[in-house]
Design a protein around this motif. Sequence first.
Motif, PDB file in Angstrom:
ATOM      1  N   VAL A 159       9.844  12.087  13.026  1.00  0.00           N
ATOM      2  CA  VAL A 159       9.273  10.937  12.309  1.00  0.00           C
ATOM      3  C   VAL A 159       7.770  11.121  12.224  1.00  0.00           C
ATOM      4  O   VAL A 159       7.177  11.923  12.956  1.00  0.00           O
ATOM      5  CB  VAL A 159       9.599   9.609  13.030  1.00  0.00           C
ATOM      6  N   ALA A 160       7.133  10.371  11.332  1.00  0.00           N
ATOM      7  CA  ALA A 160       5.677  10.441  11.205  1.00  0.00           C
ATOM      8  C   ALA A 160       5.037  10.097  12.550  1.00  0.00           C
ATOM      9  O   ALA A 160       5.327   9.051  13.130  1.00  0.00           O
ATOM     10  CB  ALA A 160       5.204   9.472  10.135  1.00  0.00           C
ATOM     11  N   PRO A 161       4.169  10.974  13.079  1.00  0.00           N
ATOM     12  CA  PRO A 161       3.590  10.765  14.417  1.00  0.00           C
ATOM     13  C   PRO A 161       2.438   9.754  14.400  1.00  0.00           C
ATOM     14  O   PRO A 161       1.294  10.056  14.713  1.00  0.00           O
ATOM     15  CB  PRO A 161       3.107  12.172  14.798  1.00  0.00           C
ATOM     16  N   ARG A 162       2.770   8.508  14.059  1.00  0.00           N
ATOM     17  CA  ARG A 162       1.764   7.467  13.894  1.00  0.00           C
ATOM     18  C   ARG A 162       1.030   7.139  15.191  1.00  0.00           C
ATOM     19  O   ARG A 162      -0.130   6.699  15.165  1.00  0.00           O
ATOM     20  CB  ARG A 162       2.410   6.198  13.347  1.00  0.00           C
ATOM     21  N   LEU A 174      -4.169  14.514  10.056  1.00  0.00           N
ATOM     22  CA  LEU A 174      -3.127  15.024  10.951  1.00  0.00           C
ATOM     23  C   LEU A 174      -2.196  15.884  10.111  1.00  0.00           C
ATOM     24  O   LEU A 174      -1.696  15.430   9.074  1.00  0.00           O
ATOM     25  CB  LEU A 174      -2.369  13.887  11.629  1.00  0.00           C
ATOM     26  N   ALA A 175      -1.973  17.104  10.546  1.00  0.00           N
ATOM     27  CA  ALA A 175      -1.094  18.045   9.843  1.00  0.00           C
ATOM     28  C   ALA A 175       0.117  18.318  10.715  1.00  0.00           C
ATOM     29  O   ALA A 175      -0.020  18.635  11.903  1.00  0.00           O
ATOM     30  CB  ALA A 175      -1.834  19.343   9.535  1.00  0.00           C
ATOM     31  N   ALA A 176       1.311  18.199  10.122  1.00  0.00           N
ATOM     32  CA  ALA A 176       2.537  18.370  10.903  1.00  0.00           C
ATOM     33  C   ALA A 176       3.701  18.662   9.974  1.00  0.00           C
ATOM     34  O   ALA A 176       3.636  18.413   8.773  1.00  0.00           O
ATOM     35  CB  ALA A 176       2.830  17.111  11.707  1.00  0.00           C
ATOM     36  N   ILE A 177       4.766  19.180  10.561  1.00  0.00           N
ATOM     37  CA  ILE A 177       6.044  19.322   9.860  1.00  0.00           C
ATOM     38  C   ILE A 177       6.909  18.157  10.313  1.00  0.00           C
ATOM     39  O   ILE A 177       7.092  17.939  11.515  1.00  0.00           O
ATOM     40  CB  ILE A 177       6.693  20.671  10.182  1.00  0.00           C
ATOM     41  N   VAL A 178       7.410  17.399   9.350  1.00  0.00           N
ATOM     42  CA  VAL A 178       8.048  16.121   9.662  1.00  0.00           C
ATOM     43  C   VAL A 178       9.426  16.032   9.014  1.00  0.00           C
ATOM     44  O   VAL A 178       9.623  16.464   7.873  1.00  0.00           O
ATOM     45  CB  VAL A 178       7.163  14.950   9.186  1.00  0.00           C
ATOM     46  N   GLY A 179      10.366  15.437   9.748  1.00  0.00           N
ATOM     47  CA  GLY A 179      11.695  15.190   9.218  1.00  0.00           C
ATOM     48  C   GLY A 179      12.769  15.820  10.072  1.00  0.00           C
ATOM     49  O   GLY A 179      12.495  16.489  11.077  1.00  0.00           O
ATOM     50  N   LYS A 180      14.010  15.593   9.670  1.00  0.00           N
ATOM     51  CA  LYS A 180      15.159  16.208  10.327  1.00  0.00           C
ATOM     52  C   LYS A 180      15.730  17.277   9.402  1.00  0.00           C
ATOM     53  O   LYS A 180      15.829  17.060   8.193  1.00  0.00           O
ATOM     54  CB  LYS A 180      16.233  15.156  10.629  1.00  0.00           C
ATOM     55  N   ARG A 190      -3.772  10.882   6.730  1.00  0.00           N
ATOM     56  CA  ARG A 190      -5.142  10.447   6.961  1.00  0.00           C
ATOM     57  C   ARG A 190      -5.135   9.094   7.675  1.00  0.00           C
ATOM     58  O   ARG A 190      -4.252   8.258   7.441  1.00  0.00           O
ATOM     59  CB  ARG A 190      -5.936  10.342   5.661  1.00  0.00           C
ATOM     60  N   TRP A 191      -6.131   8.917   8.528  1.00  0.00           N
ATOM     61  CA  TRP A 191      -6.301   7.669   9.268  1.00  0.00           C
ATOM     62  C   TRP A 191      -7.491   6.932   8.655  1.00  0.00           C
ATOM     63  O   TRP A 191      -8.632   7.339   8.800  1.00  0.00           O
ATOM     64  CB  TRP A 191      -6.561   7.987  10.740  1.00  0.00           C
ATOM     65  N   ILE A 192      -7.203   5.861   7.911  1.00  0.00           N
ATOM     66  CA  ILE A 192      -8.239   5.117   7.203  1.00  0.00           C
ATOM     67  C   ILE A 192      -8.043   3.627   7.460  1.00  0.00           C
ATOM     68  O   ILE A 192      -6.977   3.068   7.172  1.00  0.00           O
ATOM     69  CB  ILE A 192      -8.199   5.404   5.683  1.00  0.00           C
ATOM     70  N   ASP A 193      -9.087   2.995   8.012  1.00  0.00           N
ATOM     71  CA  ASP A 193      -9.051   1.554   8.301  1.00  0.00           C
ATOM     72  C   ASP A 193      -7.828   1.167   9.120  1.00  0.00           C
ATOM     73  O   ASP A 193      -7.182   0.136   8.865  1.00  0.00           O
ATOM     74  CB  ASP A 193      -9.072   0.749   6.998  1.00  0.00           C
ATOM     75  N   GLY A 194      -7.487   2.007  10.096  1.00  0.00           N
ATOM     76  CA  GLY A 194      -6.357   1.703  10.964  1.00  0.00           C
ATOM     77  C   GLY A 194      -5.004   1.913  10.327  1.00  0.00           C
ATOM     78  O   GLY A 194      -3.980   1.548  10.913  1.00  0.00           O
ATOM     79  N   ASP A 195      -4.988   2.520   9.141  1.00  0.00           N
ATOM     80  CA  ASP A 195      -3.728   2.773   8.448  1.00  0.00           C
ATOM     81  C   ASP A 195      -3.463   4.271   8.422  1.00  0.00           C
ATOM     82  O   ASP A 195      -4.390   5.074   8.225  1.00  0.00           O
ATOM     83  CB  ASP A 195      -3.800   2.233   7.017  1.00  0.00           C
ATOM     84  N   PHE A 196      -2.203   4.639   8.592  1.00  0.00           N
ATOM     85  CA  PHE A 196      -1.788   6.043   8.682  1.00  0.00           C
ATOM     86  C   PHE A 196      -0.912   6.344   7.482  1.00  0.00           C
ATOM     87  O   PHE A 196       0.217   5.863   7.393  1.00  0.00           O
ATOM     88  CB  PHE A 196      -1.011   6.233   9.986  1.00  0.00           C
TER      89      PHE A 196
END
Length: 220
Positions: A159-162, A174-180, A190-196
């Motif tokens: 899942v997205a590593p929030r 944040l760079a990652a491989i995400v999903g099943k 990107r982390w902007i104004d507390g939003d991911f």
Amino acid sequence: MDFAAARRTMVDSQVRPNDVTDLRIVAAMLDLPRERFVPDAEQALAYADLDVPVTRGRTGVRRLLKPMVIAKLVQAAGVQETDHVLDVGCATGYSSAVLARLAGSVVALEEDAALARFTKDALAAMSGTRVEVVTGPLIAGWPPAAPYDLIFLSGASEVAPRALGPQLKEGGRLAAIVGKPPATKAMLYRWIDGDFSGWPVFDASAARLPGFAAPPAFVF
């Protein structure tokens, strides 16, 4: 085995043909001896187009990302020479060594103590490679050295590593491989104004990092 020749072949057949155009990344991968970042028994696989197994433990088999995936994910992250980077799940430190050639500072996080020791030894043999190796749960990140310009996951998250977002600077990535599997993507957040928020950058697969499984779904 001629590792220098294998390294050139890796770059020419796996990295360059996959749209990796950042010459800093190409130079780093041509220079870094990847065979030193794998156990002796796996050195013949160091430059193969696969995720090389580096240890087997209670959390399963840990693997190094494919060279092509590391190169493309680092390029997508847009690493700058002033960036402060956290490499989560560094395993034996190859991704950290590549990042260190581009960034200002790198913290390599590994929860497996044996892998952390391997990383320290491998990086110590690389002249000019300045990386701080730390040990702790991967899912917790490394708050003592936060905030970071970039968090790089050297493995997959289902899942997205929030939860790691608050350890980023404003506008940090944040760079990652995400999903099943088989629906996995390389993602850039990107982390902007507390939003991911994030978007896919290319198709990719990788072994899941310890602690990054999706929570169990509630069943009625």
